[in-house]
Write an enzyme that holds these catalytic residues in place. Structure first.
Site, PDB file in Angstrom:
ATOM      1  CD  GLU A 130     -20.298  -5.681  21.270  1.00 16.35           C
ATOM      2  OE1 GLU A 130     -20.233  -6.542  20.378  1.00 16.35           O
ATOM      3  OE2 GLU A 130     -21.135  -5.713  22.217  1.00 16.35           O
ATOM      4  CE1 TYR A 147      -3.128  -2.899   0.284  1.00 15.62           C
ATOM      5  CE2 TYR A 147      -3.311  -2.552   2.640  1.00 15.62           C
ATOM      6  CZ  TYR A 147      -3.652  -3.252   1.509  1.00 15.62           C
ATOM      7  OH  TYR A 147      -4.532  -4.298   1.594  1.00 15.62           O
TER       8      TYR A 147
END
Length: 404
Positions: free
Chosen positions: A385, A308
């Site tokens: 979460e 990348y």
């Protein structure tokens, strides 16, 4: 025209109301992770989650990508939001009740949370279509973990999916992090993540009996010398003000204790923050390895696989992310990173063509010091979460702010 603050009013509450749905999708994906570019189960879960929304859906031809376009109530520009979908080849070692059921695969980088946050943001934005002047391009991407998924999607026409006049004018991505305090947003203008290349060197000598090395051409000391020589090269040939990391992480040679092998193999990774430095180090790796091998009467075959490119945040876009984060999450929860990190991201391919920004969202587990938390890519990583509420609000807020 609505003000910026009126556009963002209630985002946090609406994202919180969607949290049960966000968590349910995240956990379903976590149980069934998939690797690479072919993610049929993940793709179908995304499609099911988006099925009742007013979206134009485009599926990838060569990869399991999903592109969804949400048209606003009035004409205007296009903003792209990215969520990557693939997992890592790890065996999960966590106490989660919803841990991976697929042996050798785990969502250890939090891409399951990215998908869930982006899907809930799509739902939130669909409810606010009347506030949008333009369109949102939702990019659900496979193959971020070294498989160049974003490049495949661009080659398949990602940036034209919203029509000839719908080329994105801005692009944003969030990346969750287990080593940042929960709910914090960290970003920076300019380079934020490194270019990453893989180097492989096969050193070939002549095998023989370990008791008579003078009759052989031992590739092992040549390979060992290369490891040190490459590090010396970095410190002697690369400007000290230019970040560069070269790690040899894999060495293989021989089969037993009394045979000098014919070959020795080295493999590693190069991380750089500037293309001129990247090109320089590529040349130096070839030179150092070949000449070091010759000094031991061996030969070296050097292969460098480009990875990348550098992930570069647009200055203005990074500023907008910070400003929005201050309004949505609270000013004390937004931080400007003093330095880039040497990890790599294929959102870099998007940011090469569209001005935009990547930001990190903290999700360190409760009661854990971020400095000692299991990091992304660990088979023991855990994410809080509750951070996803802020992520959903940020994704939606970035689109609302750009298209008001």
């Amino acid at each position: 025209m609505p003000t910026a603050d009126s556009q963002l009013a209630g985002l946090g509450d609406q994202a919180r109301a969607l949290q049960p749905r966000t968590v349910a999708l995240r956990r379903a994906l976590h149980r069934h992770p998939e690797l690479g570019l072919d993610l049929p189960r993940t793709r179908d879960a995304v499609l099911a989650e988006l099925a009742d929304l007013p979206l134009q859906i485009h599926l990838g031809r060569t990869v399991s990508s999903v592109v969804a376009v949400l048209e606003g109530a009035r004409p205007g520009p296009t903003v792209l939001l990215r969520g990557d979908m693939d997992a890592l080849p790890l065996h999960e070692e966590t106490p989660l009740a919803f841990r991976s059921e697929i042996d050798g695969a785990m969502h250890a980088c939090g891409h399951d949370t990215h998908v869930a946050m982006l899907a809930s943001a799509a739902r939130l934005l669909a409810r606010r279509r009347e506030q949008l002047s333009g369109r949102v391009l939702l990019m659900f991407q496979p193959g971020e973990e070294g498989h160049h998924g974003a490049r495949y999607m661009i080659d398949e026409g990602l940036l034209a999916k919203a029509g000839p006049a719908g080329t994105p004018e801005a692009a944003y991505a969030l990346h969750i992090s287990a080593t940042l305090p929960v709910g914090e947003l960290h970003t920076r203008p300019g380079p934020i993540m490194a270019a990453a290349d893989v180097l492989r060197v096969m050193v070939t000598g002549r095998g023989g009996h370990a008791s008579a090395p003078h009759d052989a051409r031992d590739p092992v000391p040549a390979a060992a010398a290369m490891v040190g020589a490459l590090q010396t090269m970095l410190s002697r040939r690369v400007d000290a003000h230019q970040p560069a990391v070269l790690t040899i992480a894999h060495i293989t040679a021989g089969t037993t204790n009394n045979i000098i092998p014919e070959t020795a193999f080295l493999e590693g990774t190069l991380r750089t923050m500037a293309e001129p430095v990247r090109a320089l180090v590529h040349d130096e790796i070839h030179r150092v390895c070949r000449h070091t091998a010759l000094a031991y009467d061996c030969v070296a075959d050097v292969q460098i696989e480009p990875g990348y490119p550098v992930t570069v945040n647009d200055h203005d876009a990074a500023g907008r992310v910070g400003e929005l984060g201050a309004r949505v999450l609270g000013r004390r929860r937004v931080a400007t990173m003093p330095n880039p990190i040497m990890g790599a991201e294929d959102f870099s391919y998007v940011l090469r063509q569209v001005p935009g920004a990547l930001a990190f969202l903290g999700a360190c587990p409760p009661g854990v010091n971020p400095e000692s938390a299991a990091p992304n890519h660990s088979n023991r990583v855990l994410f809080d979460e509750s951070a996803m509420v802020g992520g959903v609000a940020m994704y939606a807020g970035l689109a609302l702010d750009a298209l008001r």
